[in-house]
Design a protein around this motif. Structure first.
Motif, PDB file in Angstrom:
ATOM      1  N   MET A 173      -7.216  -0.026  16.227  1.00  0.00           N
ATOM      2  CA  MET A 173      -6.193  -0.954  16.458  1.00  0.00           C
ATOM      3  C   MET A 173      -5.521  -0.647  14.528  1.00  0.00           C
ATOM      4  N   SER A 174      -5.265  -0.112  14.128  1.00  0.00           N
ATOM      5  CA  SER A 174      -4.878  -0.159  12.929  1.00  0.00           C
ATOM      6  C   SER A 174      -3.821   0.285  12.563  1.00  0.00           C
ATOM      7  N   VAL A 175      -2.856   0.406  11.415  1.00  0.00           N
ATOM      8  CA  VAL A 175      -1.511   0.941  12.024  1.00  0.00           C
ATOM      9  C   VAL A 175      -1.861   2.651  11.714  1.00  0.00           C
ATOM     10  N   LYS A 176      -2.811   2.266  10.602  1.00  0.00           N
ATOM     11  CA  LYS A 176      -3.357   4.109   9.561  1.00  0.00           C
ATOM     12  C   LYS A 176      -4.094   4.771  11.055  1.00  0.00           C
ATOM     13  N   LEU A 177      -5.100   3.820  11.502  1.00  0.00           N
ATOM     14  CA  LEU A 177      -5.226   5.086  12.623  1.00  0.00           C
ATOM     15  C   LEU A 177      -4.514   4.932  13.794  1.00  0.00           C
ATOM     16  N   VAL A 190       6.885  11.013  11.279  1.00  0.00           N
ATOM     17  CA  VAL A 190       6.458  10.024  12.515  1.00  0.00           C
ATOM     18  C   VAL A 190       5.814   8.523  11.823  1.00  0.00           C
ATOM     19  N   TYR A 191       5.424   8.515  10.657  1.00  0.00           N
ATOM     20  CA  TYR A 191       5.170   7.133  10.507  1.00  0.00           C
ATOM     21  C   TYR A 191       5.952   6.113  10.094  1.00  0.00           C
ATOM     22  N   TYR A 207      -1.213   5.852  13.675  1.00  0.00           N
ATOM     23  CA  TYR A 207      -0.715   6.771  12.773  1.00  0.00           C
ATOM     24  C   TYR A 207      -1.035   8.283  13.210  1.00  0.00           C
ATOM     25  N   GLU A 208      -2.217   8.446  12.867  1.00  0.00           N
ATOM     26  CA  GLU A 208      -2.595  10.145  12.439  1.00  0.00           C
ATOM     27  C   GLU A 208      -3.736  10.057  13.760  1.00  0.00           C
ATOM     28  N   TYR A 209      -3.906   9.166  14.811  1.00  0.00           N
ATOM     29  CA  TYR A 209      -4.198   9.980  15.945  1.00  0.00           C
ATOM     30  C   TYR A 209      -2.811  10.404  16.610  1.00  0.00           C
ATOM     31  N   ILE A 210      -1.671  10.009  16.249  1.00  0.00           N
ATOM     32  CA  ILE A 210      -0.448  10.218  17.139  1.00  0.00           C
ATOM     33  C   ILE A 210      -0.244  11.791  16.449  1.00  0.00           C
ATOM     34  N   GLU A 265       0.311  -1.065   0.001  1.00  0.00           N
ATOM     35  CA  GLU A 265      -0.033  -0.159   0.357  1.00  0.00           C
ATOM     36  C   GLU A 265       0.698   0.710   0.132  1.00  0.00           C
ATOM     37  N   ASN A 266       0.177   2.158  -0.067  1.00  0.00           N
ATOM     38  CA  ASN A 266       1.040   3.709  -0.211  1.00  0.00           C
ATOM     39  C   ASN A 266       1.091   4.295   0.906  1.00  0.00           C
ATOM     40  N   GLU A 267       2.479   4.198   1.630  1.00  0.00           N
ATOM     41  CA  GLU A 267       2.271   4.955   2.745  1.00  0.00           C
ATOM     42  C   GLU A 267       3.045   6.152   3.511  1.00  0.00           C
TER      43      GLU A 267
END
Length: 413
Positions: A172-176, A115-116, A178-181, A108-110
């Motif tokens: 509990m997903s990496v994307k969510l 941060v990520y 990351y966005e929270y952080i 996927e596009n990361e």
């Protein structure tokens, strides 16, 4: 066999199953489950696999005939595949389960920012699975409660962002995550968690010592168990006179009481028992646990504080009795050993004493209330010192020692 009726029964046990399908895999029933993630979020549950396994699949297995027991399961993060007519595509499910790979990894596009990159690099130290933005932290990356605590501490120290379990259950997903952080961060300074520092932090809880009550429990239970179960104890000489972790196999609800009854009094009065609040915090058992030197834990709430509380006996020079499987077996086979006990052993440099409890499964199987008079044998094995060993090595050595003794017992029988 009517698979649809079994599927309906599984769904009736819990609110957390949205879809479930059964197939035949390796000549046995196999369940594929798509959880109700919204319900899980509302209930603030972060150990999803454990919830589905113990409160649906194993509840069903407890009352099912042997030929109708579910021998395997898989939890998906996406709805079950459907045919053109909208029915569950059983052939696709069979192919999914039969495949050596859990699923094809789709690149996927990361996000291309610090941060990520920092978060992904740290997650790669916790899992061997490939990481993408859509990866579910538990179901795809196989993170557990121990990993969650490390992750929470890493995020707080590295980004200045605090996360509690209630918040985490919604991201509990990496994307969510990351966005929270990214939205809440005050810095980006990678800092690796240190378990020794985490477990030495001050907490409000105090250990409740009950040597007289423990003595009474032992005085009453030991002769009763010895008579009713023809209780045999082997290997007392393997229990150190200094602090240690006592790690028994777990066959029934009797096991904690068995250990309590057979430990020498000098050891018992300095031993604390780990137990789940959902079981031993009930109206019936709470008075026993309160005065039984028991530490009650909740696998979905305040994990960091819980682990610090669990470490308190070792910090004060006591012993800790902890069942590495985390739950009692439903079929006599050992469950996977959770590494928390091994991490404590390594952190506090105390040995692990593997303990084999054999026979309590037949004496009191899951779902039964009244124990049957079956012979029980408890064996204390040689201590495993943590020096020079990794947490994983301590975990596997403990399991192999118990496994070998159980096999030896079966041969002798």
């Amino acid at each position: 066999m009517d698979l649809h009726k079994i599927e309906e029964k599984l769904s009736s046990y819990t609110l957390f199953i949205k879809e479930v399908a059964l197939i035949i895999h390796n000549d046995s029933l196999f369940a594929i489950v798509y959880p109700d993630f919204n319900a899980l979020k509302e209930a603030k549950i972060i150990n999803i696999e454990e919830e589905i396994r113990w409160y649906a699949i194993e509840l069903y297995n407890m009352q099912a005939e042997e030929s109708l027991k579910i021998k395997g399961y898989k939890i998906l993060t996406a709805p079950l595949p459907k045919t053109a007519l909208g029915d569950v595509d059983l052939e696709a499910l069979k192919e999914l389960v039969s495949s050596d790979k859990e699923s094809d990894f789709i690149r996927e596009n990361e996000p291309d920012d610090e941060v990520y990159g920092t978060l992904k690099e740290y997650l790669s130290t916790l899992t061997k699975s490939k990481i993408s933005p859509s990866s579910h932290l538990e179901l795809d990356l196989d993170l557990d409660s121990l990993n969650y605590v490390e992750l929470f501490v890493f995020i707080e120290q590295s980004f200045g962002v605090k996360i509690d379990e209630a918040t985490f259950s919604n991201i509990m997903s990496v994307k969510l995550l990351y966005e929270y952080i990214k939205n809440a961060r005050v810095k980006v300074t990678p800092a690796m968690p240190n378990w020794a520092e985490i477990l030495q932090e001050s907490i409000d809880e105090k250990l409740i010592y009950s040597p007289i009550v423990m003595s009474i429990y032992k005085t009453v239970l030991f002769p009763l168990f010895r008579l009713y179960f023809r209780l045999e104890v082997v290997g007392y000489e393997n229990i150190p006179s200094y602090p240690c972790i006592i790690a028994p196999s777990h066959q029934s609800m009797l096991d904690g009481f068995l250990i309590e009854s057979i430990l020498p009094y000098k050891i018992l009065k300095k031993s604390f028992f780990l137990a789940y609040k959902q079981v031993f915090g009930t109206t019936l058992l709470a008075p026993i646990s309160k005065h039984g030197q028991t530490i009650l834990i909740d696998a979905n709430d305040n994990l960091k504080h819980t682990m610090q509380y669990c470490a308190l006996p070792l910090r004060e020079g006591n012993n800790l009795v902890i069942f590495p499987e985390g739950a009692r077996t439903r079929d006599r086979k050992l469950l996977e050993f959770r590494p928390f006990f091994a991490m404590l052993s390594k952190t506090f440099n105390v040995p692990v004493v593997p303990v084999v409890i054999d026979g309590s499964f037949e004496a009191l199987q899951a779902g039964k209330i009244v124990p049957r008079p079956r012979k029980i044998r408890v064996t204390f094995l040689s201590p495993i010192a943590p020096d020079g060993l990794s947490v994983d090595e301590i975990t596997q050595m403990t399991k192999k020692a118990i496994e070998s003794e159980l096999k030896r017992n079966q041969i002798l029988l």
